[in-house]
Design an enzyme around this catalytic site. Structure first.
Site, PDB file in Angstrom:
ATOM      1  CG  ASP A   1      46.938  28.317  50.630  1.00  0.00           C
ATOM      2  OD1 ASP A   1      47.249  29.457  50.718  1.00  0.00           O
ATOM      3  OD2 ASP A   1      47.048  27.619  51.835  1.00  0.00           O
TER       4      ASP A   1
ATOM      5  CG  ASP B   1      47.741  24.637  47.622  1.00  0.00           C
ATOM      6  OD1 ASP B   1      48.425  24.487  46.849  1.00  0.00           O
ATOM      7  OD2 ASP B   1      47.805  24.965  48.746  1.00  0.00           O
TER       8      ASP B   1
ATOM      9  CG  ASP C   1      46.870  21.295  51.742  1.00  0.00           C
ATOM     10  OD1 ASP C   1      46.625  20.226  51.006  1.00  0.00           O
ATOM     11  OD2 ASP C   1      47.342  22.226  51.451  1.00  0.00           O
TER      12      ASP C   1
ATOM     13  NE  ARG D   1      53.078  17.544  47.643  1.00  0.00           N
ATOM     14  CZ  ARG D   1      53.251  18.959  47.967  1.00  0.00           C
ATOM     15  NH1 ARG D   1      52.172  19.804  48.443  1.00  0.00           N
ATOM     16  NH2 ARG D   1      54.332  19.563  47.726  1.00  0.00           N
TER      17      ARG D   1
END
Ligand code: NAG
Ligand code: NAG
Ligand code: NAG
Ligand code: NAG
Length: 457
Positions: A253, A277, A281, A333
């Site tokens: 990603d 991205d 994560d 985020r």
């Protein structure tokens, strides 16, 4: 008893997990090796899951109190800290002046190893310094040192001896260090195996201009003291994931660090910017993670914790986000959460464009002692964002703010009961986070440190 029930329900969810994993795992052929690793990863996640997360958060908070008390004369400069460091121009000046001044480690992680001139002879000391949910992470402590001497990444199946890829695919524990300053353009995802420390101290080590780092179904990894930036998505292909196994991978990603189904992960003093991205994560039953002392800038979707609304098994996720500086040109985020338990404590949020912390699917977010400085954008003063319009639904989610410093019009919308998992009924014995007034001090050396051998770092 409760723990047993929780474990039973995680087992039940294992069936869903398998489906999701094969779809998203970038693993083209779901062979016996990956099946076994997924199974082992599941066991590791269960073993690492802490049924009393509030004890972990309080332990961290008490360590901060102790470490700040140790720092001589901190009270004296606290007011100056607040005044100076809420203005980014002045912050730069402050940072520069402090780099030249005496070594001061103010947070408990840093105090555990920094400011000793012999740090380079005692690198593994770091393995004893994690706190928060990733506290049991020791990385390659039990192993030998591996010195990366070669910055190339030109063979994904049989990497050259001396390259970072060759180091990370070894199955034995390893403490990986670097022979000189280097920029490593990782040509496809760098698949790191269990029991590793990547320790960039002493040199400027950049992972940049290529693909990112992937931790998939692994346990016990420390990433420390490196720069990760300009990460792009990879094309996939045949990639070795351990000395004993390689296979076909789909496109990656473009995350800086992608953590999939992994346990006991500690990311500390990493400087990150501009990934395609996510910056970091954490997905698919990743748990027991601490992200600390990192400095992030120039990015939209900074950190994602659990990637989809059906990942119910991610209730196992327990993550600490502490002493980080979320800096210039970040958008949203920091993190964006689902299902799990997130202790976001003593971080400095100096820039965002949309919001700081968000989520959906009933995550527990304990925000303590952070400084949130809202941008000069009228619609973006709220630090929180719920990806759920129905207040009847989100009013039950535990999102609590304690001791946060809300500046320039910032506001945190709380919801839910204080902490559904809290075992300590007696309020007086709760250890509060250190107030956000100390955040400038706690996060001043966020990011990769310019450590020099034979000098205090
Ligand atoms: C993790 O560390 C804590 C504190 O040192 C300890 O009590 C706990 O048993 C450890 N957990 C595991 C799974 O090793
Ligand atoms: C920030 O500090 C600099 C240097 O002291 C000053 O020139 C500038 O006006 C300050 N900015 C704000 C918004 O206070
Ligand atoms: C890699 O190189 C080191 C140092 O030259 C050597 O000791 C080691 O045996 C080599 N390992 C392999 C797998 O060739
Ligand atoms: C990592 O190290 C631990 C302790 O030495 C060991 O028990 C475990 O099997 C190792 N993990 C892997 C995947 O090799």
């Amino acid at each position: 008893m409760e723990a047993t029930q929780a474990k039973a329900s995680f087992y039940f969810c294992f069936f869903f997990l398998f489906l999701a994993q094969t779809l998203q795992a970038h693993i083209v052929e779901w062979d016996e090796v990956w099946k076994q690793r997924a199974k082992d990863a599941h066991e590791s996640a269960l073993a690492a899951y802490d049924p009393n997360p509030d004890l972990v958060t309080q332990h961290l908070n008490s360590e901060v109190h102790v470490s700040l008390a140790r720092t001589k004369s901190w009270k004296h400069s606290l007011a100056q800290d607040i005044r100076m460091s809420s203005n980014s121009t002045r912050r730069q000046l402050l940072k520069k002046s402090k780099q030249k001044g005496p070594c001061i480690a103010s947070n408990p992680i840093d105090q555990c190893w920094r400011c000793k001139a012999n740090w380079a002879n005692n690198r593994k000391r770091l393995a004893d310094c994690a706190i928060g949910f990733g506290r049991n992470t020791t990385g390659g402590k039990q192993g030998k040192f591996y010195v990366v001497t070669d910055d190339r990444d030109d063979d994904l199946v049989n990497p050259r001896n001396g390259t970072l890829r060759h180091a990370v695919i070894q199955t034995e524990p390893l403490w990986i260090i670097f022979a000189r300053d280097m920029t490593i353009r990782v040509s496809e995802e760098l698949l790191v195996y269990s029991n590793k420390t990547i320790d960039g101290r002493g040199h400027k080590v950049h992972i940049a201009g290529g693909a990112g780092i992937t931790l998939q179904f692994v346990d016990n990894v420390i990433i420390h003291g490196i720069y990760i930036h300009n990460i792009h998505s990879g094309h996939g292909g045949t990639i070795r994931d351990s000395v004993n196994h390689f296979g076909q991978r789909g496109r990656s990603d473009g995350d800086g660090i992608s953590v999939f189904g992994s346990t006991n992960i500690w990311i500390d003093h990493v400087s990150m910017r501009q990934c395609t991205d996510g910056m970091i994560d954490l997905i698919e039953k990743t748990t027991a993670v601490t992200i600390s002392n990192c400095h992030m800038t120039d990015h939209d979707e900074v950190m994602l914790m659990s990637a989809n609304d059906k990942a119910y098994y991610d209730t196992i996720m327990q993550v600490t986000v502490a002493f980080n500086h979320f800096g210039k040109r970040l958008v949203q985020r920091m993190p964006r959460c689902r299902f799990g338990y997130f202790h976001v404590v003593n971080n400095d949020y100096t820039h965002w464009i949309m919001y700081a912390i968000g989520g959906s699917q009933n995550p527990t977010i304990i925000s303590q002692g952070n400084r949130y400085i809202a941008p000069n954008i009228p619609g973006a003063k709220e630090t929180t964002k719920r990806e759920e319009f129905d207040e009847k639904v989100w009013k039950h989610w535990t999102w609590r703010s304690e001791g946060d410093l809300l500046m320039n019009g910032a506001f945190f919308v709380e919801s839910g009961p204080p902490d559904p998992k809290a075992k300590i009924a007696d309020k007086k014995s709760l250890i509060k986070a250190f107030s956000a007034t100390a955040v400038g001090r706690l996060t001043r050396s966020a990011g990769a440190l310019p450590c020099k051998v034979n000098r205090p770092c």
